[in-house]
Design an enzyme around this catalytic site. Sequence first.
Site, short mmCIF file in Angstrom:
data_model
loop_
_atom_site.label_atom_id
_atom_site.label_comp_id
_atom_site.label_asym_id
_atom_site.label_seq_id
_atom_site.Cartn_x
_atom_site.Cartn_y
_atom_site.Cartn_z
N ASN A 93 -12.61 7.55 -71.27
CA ASN A 93 -11.35 7.01 -70.76
C ASN A 93 -11.46 6.69 -69.28
O ASN A 93 -12.44 7.04 -68.62
CB ASN A 93 -10.24 8.04 -70.99
N SER A 113 -12.49 9.57 -66.64
CA SER A 113 -13.06 10.65 -67.46
C SER A 113 -14.28 11.29 -66.81
O SER A 113 -14.79 12.30 -67.30
CB SER A 113 -13.44 10.11 -68.84
N THR A 153 -18.41 7.97 -63.46
CA THR A 153 -19.11 7.73 -62.19
C THR A 153 -19.90 8.96 -61.76
O THR A 153 -21.04 8.84 -61.30
CB THR A 153 -18.10 7.34 -61.09
N THR A 154 -19.31 10.15 -61.92
CA THR A 154 -20.02 11.38 -61.58
C THR A 154 -21.28 11.52 -62.41
O THR A 154 -22.35 11.89 -61.90
CB THR A 154 -19.11 12.60 -61.82
N GLU A 190 -22.55 2.13 -67.61
CA GLU A 190 -21.17 2.56 -67.68
C GLU A 190 -20.44 1.69 -68.68
O GLU A 190 -20.28 0.49 -68.50
CB GLU A 190 -20.51 2.45 -66.31
#
Length: 320
Positions: free
Chosen positions: A113, A116, A119-120, A188
């Site tokens: 989502n 969520s 990126t980390t 991503e």
Amino acid sequence: MVKNGWIAMKTELQQHLCERTLTPSGLMSNLFNLATLDRLTQQIHVQKGGVTQPGKQCPCREGLLLDLAAIQELIEQNTPLSLPSSRTWLGEGSHKHLIKKDARKRIICIEGNIASGKTTCLDYFAQTTSIEVLKEPLTKWRNVRGHNILGLMYQDASRWGITLQTYVQLTMLEQHTRPMISPIRMMERSIHSAKHIFVENLYRSGKMPEVDYAVLSEWFDWIQNNIDVSVDLIVYLQTSPKVCYERLKTRCREEEKVIPLEYLEAIHELYEEWLIKRALFEISCPILVIGADHDMQKMVEKYEENRDQILNPPNRQHHL
């Protein structure tokens, strides 16, 4: 005339180098699309009287991508270049191998989502491995010749949904098919979630007319049938909508200020239907499900714990 043709080819090569900034020393290490070479070569052959003369053929790798080192020598020698046509490469009636990744290379998609923690996850693997990491092309969606179509869609999804998703489908296709620079690519999201989650949500919520949905579906089906956009592993960051909503409010991205909790709940339900229940669309790759309601430090620990499973895709679905 041949020499002038090679000069023209070299100039065009320098202008189209796969979104890279070309330097004289970098010419030898960049990649270029065969289609442009083929077209330019045909122009040179026309200059020579319309007869295709046998010449030195460039070695290829990654489907239709060439190493410029292989043609630099030809440019310097003014050697006529002979390349096979698309029919010779692909066979009649088939384009499936037009852009096909090396069998030894793997594509991993991080799905989840909004907010969520994708990126980390991507940053962790970018910093701790040598794999290729591709984030969503947000800068493109925010600036299409001066137009922020991502922002426009969030403001008025009924008007701008088809516009954004058409462009998202194009840019995600570019992500899937660009030349791989590492044995593993981590992306991503994907062209699949663009269609199965975000287009689907617009349609189900009544913000995309059936005709627009049908057109996007036709495009997506053609892409799947003709271009290799396969994925070797989906890592699903399973996050509750409320956690996503709290994170979204703290990161303060301009376009996201208008996103309500209900929107995140709808996206969550579609992800669950697609990747957990497997009731939405067919999935042909393994899925690794990681609970992602935790803080950043805990999530980094989870990525470390599951590092091997992520970088070496399993043969069946795992829930973690």
